[in-house]
Write an enzyme that holds these catalytic residues in place. Structure first.
Site, PDB file in Angstrom:
ATOM      1  N   ASP A  95       0.858  -1.183   0.000  1.00  0.00           N
ATOM      2  CA  ASP A  95       0.000   0.000   0.000  1.00  0.00           C
ATOM      3  C   ASP A  95       0.893   1.231   0.000  1.00  0.00           C
ATOM      4  OD1 ASP A  95      -2.752   1.164   0.252  1.00  0.00           O
ATOM      5  OD2 ASP A  95      -1.848   2.055   2.029  1.00  0.00           O
ATOM      6  N   ARG A 527       6.146  20.900  22.576  1.00  0.00           N
ATOM      7  CA  ARG A 527       7.357  20.464  23.259  1.00  0.00           C
ATOM      8  C   ARG A 527       7.390  20.959  24.717  1.00  0.00           C
ATOM      9  NH1 ARG A 527      12.340  22.075  20.988  1.00  0.00           N
ATOM     10  NH2 ARG A 527      13.255  20.086  21.600  1.00  0.00           N
TER      11      ARG A 527
END
Length: 623
Positions: A95, A527
């Protein structure tokens, strides 16, 4: 390969088979006609698997592609077993998907959808992933046993800057409508592509080179000293494929084997297939043992810290700044400008050349494009500050790593690793480090999901506002408030690009654990969460949840750990964890659990480049 079966390898049949696969993009099943056959007989079988997997449940785009390929192949294997009461020997499924900024682009549903896809790719780099599943089938007492091997390949493709007219001409050709990402590189779509990094056939739909190597790995290649044998009991090593032209041009049937044609001629025809004497083949004592492969990668890893320190010193001495302004320069001239010895400077410069950071010409040393863009301190995408932060802060921490491993980071470092930044110099150095990384990832984070439904956002701990600028450029109606500590907000003017200020970005000083959070439709934590333990994360998410109205959102950007703890993509995060006294890197189930516990539902994940993943959750209505 089923027990007891053996094949004579036919190179021509193999290549025809692989090319047929690339053309048809279906699932293959392989069956032997008898114990020794010429080539591989195959059937192309379209899979009936409904490709409706939840993309958000996969940690990476390629994990989605691999699972889709596996389900395609398993469906065919089981169906063929039910139909014929025996399974194929091997079923291969694949795929291919196109991704940009973590967003998976599948086949367009109409021309407008194709235009949206191609516009998103226009002038940018994107990744093409192919997941491949090789299903080995065995039938015992009418029971089907399956063993799955899987891998993926990534190729980076860069589109040229294309006009609207050209995009619509291509869309009107009809070609994009059955292609993932809305283009086919092997046909008219090739005119859209500026360059390709990696396996071209992977973009077409099947990573042939990787597949060949995988077959060799799976079918136990013979040792070099066994290559003189006429008959093969396993698939030959990859270097056999390199002489395909010899087989094609021989005019003999490759399956003749013992009578001098095909394999017999290829294997007896020259030194290439003979086992050399001495250390490459049988050793001088006749034991037949060969030394292990030369561990080049391991030696490079052992020396890696030296290269990092050389880079840090070159940055600290402003070598790249000097050469960006005045290069090319001789070593003696550079030494004078950085106040260093000529001998030491020349050695450092030569190391930087070997590292690919500088070029050496008759006129002297000069920066590479990489150094000009990322290592000169004044570049928009400069990582100079990150290098200096790593040198001044993390180098000393990793010097004491043994102590941290033996006694724990908290005992080894105490408050050393987490003490607040005091001086203006340290504050600015920290901000430069964060700004450099944010500039590289801001666009991918901003476009990982469609955020156009939000009109206001608050970037908590947003530092210099790099992500805020990317968001306002992508979404014209969005206003963003950057909320960070007063000592950070004090210096943000140093990082504002000339001529690009916008009244849709504001900066507000505050502590997100103590002060009231600004009101917004979307709260952003980029973050931030990995720096804190679970109790502090829960405290922060609780504060965000209480301010976020139903229907609002939370956008979290972190490196999400994969299920496999040794995954290469997770290495930077795992290394940082070695010297962190608090905080934790987390996987998708942990992040999803934390967000859902605080009222955020429909948590989705998108990949945003090599170091970050992005999660988006929606604030549910209170019960």
């Amino acid at each position: 390969m089923p027990p007891g079966a053996s094949y004579t390898w036919d190179h021509k049949a193999f290549v025809r088979w692989c090319l047929a696969y690339v053309t048809d993009h279906h699932v293959f099943q392989l069956r032997p006609r008898h114990r020794r056959i010429k080539g591989l007989r195959f059937e192309v079988v379209p899979s009936r698997f409904k490709e409706k997997l939840d993309k958000a449940s996969f940690p990476t785009p390629y994990a989605y592609a691999i699972e889709t390929a596996k389900q395609k192949a398993l469906e065919v294997a089981r169906r063929m077993h039910q139909k014929d009461l025996r399974a194929p020997d091997v079923v291969i499924g694949a795929d291919t998907i196109v991704t940009i900024g973590g967003l998976i682009l599948e086949k367009p549903v109409d021309k407008q959808d194709a235009y949206r896809m191609l516009s998103r790719l226009n002038g940018k780099e994107h990744s093409v992933f192919t997941g491949v599943a090789i299903v080995h089938c065995c039938t015992t007492d009418a029971q089907l046993d399956l063993e799955v091997s899987e891998f993926h390949e990534e190729t980076t493709v860069k589109f040229s800057e294309l006009s609207e007219e050209l995009l619509w001409e291509y869309i009107d050709s009809g070609e994009p409508m059955d292609k993932a990402g809305g283009y086919g590189i092997q046909a008219l779509g090739g005119m859209l592509v500026e360059h390709v990094r990696g396996d071209f056939l992977n973009v077409v739909g099947f990573p042939l080179n990787h597949f060949c190597k995988k077959l060799v790995e799976l079918y136990s290649p013979p040792r070099r000293e066994d290559l003189r044998r006429v008959k093969h009991d396993s698939i030959p090593p990859v270097d056999t494929f390199e002489n395909l032209s010899d087989v094609e041009g021989s005019g003999s049937d490759p399956a003749q084997g013992d009578d001098g044609g095909g394999h017999g001629r290829a294997e007896a025809g020259g030194d290439r297939t003979r086992a050399p004497a001495g250390p490459q083949g049988t050793d001088s004592h006749g034991t037949g043992e060969s030394p292990p492969p030369f561990p080049a990668g391991l030696l490079e890893l052992i020396d890696g810290f030296k290269a990092s320190k050389a880079l840090f010193v070159a940055c600290k001495l402003n070598v790249f700044d000097v050469l960006k302004v005045d290069g090319p320069l001789k070593a003696v001239d550079i030494a004078g400008k950085i106040d260093a010895s000529v001998c030491g400077t020349e050695r450092l410069l030569d190391v930087c050349v070997a590292l690919g950071l500088l070029e050496k010409t008759d006129r002297g040393y000069r920066n590479t494009e990489l150094a000009d863009v990322h290592l000169a301190s004044d570049g928009e995408y400069s990582l100079h500050g990150l290098a200096m932060h790593s040198n001044d802060r993390f180098w000393s921490l990793f010097t004491d790593l043994e102590l941290a491993v033996r006694e724990g980071a908290s005992a080894a470092f105490g408050r050393k690793a987490e003490e607040p930044v005091q001086s203006k110099h340290k504050t600015l150095q920290f901000m430069r480090a964060m700004h450099g990384f944010a500039m590289l990832t801001a666009c991918q984070v901003a476009t990982a999901f469609d955020l156009s439904r939000f009109t206001s956002a608050c970037d908590l701990g947003g530092c210099t506002g790099a992500l805020a600028r990317a968001l306002t450029q992508e979404y014209p109606r969005l206003k963003v408030t950057v909320f960070d500590l007063p000592e950070v907000i004090e210096h943000v003017t140093c990082f504002q690009p000339e001529g690009r200020r916008t009244d849709r970005i504001s900066f507000m000083p505050g502590d997100f654990f103590k002060d009231d959070l600004p009101e917004a439709d979307l709260y952003i934590l980029s973050r931030i969460l990995h720096e804190w333990p679970d109790d502090k994360v829960c405290e922060l998410l609780s504060r965000v949840s209480s301010r976020c109205k139903p229907g609002g959102g939370i956008l979290v950007a972190e490196k999400v750990l994969e299920d496999k703890p040794a995954a290469r993509d997770s290495l930077p995060a795992s290394l940082n964890l070695l010297v962190r006294t608090q905080g934790s890197e987390r996987g998708l189930p942990e992040y999803r659990g934390l967000l859902e516990r605080h009222g955020f539902r429909d948590v989705r994940l998108a990949h945003a480049g090599g170091r970050l993943d992005v999660m988006l959750g929606t604030r549910a209505s209170p019960p």
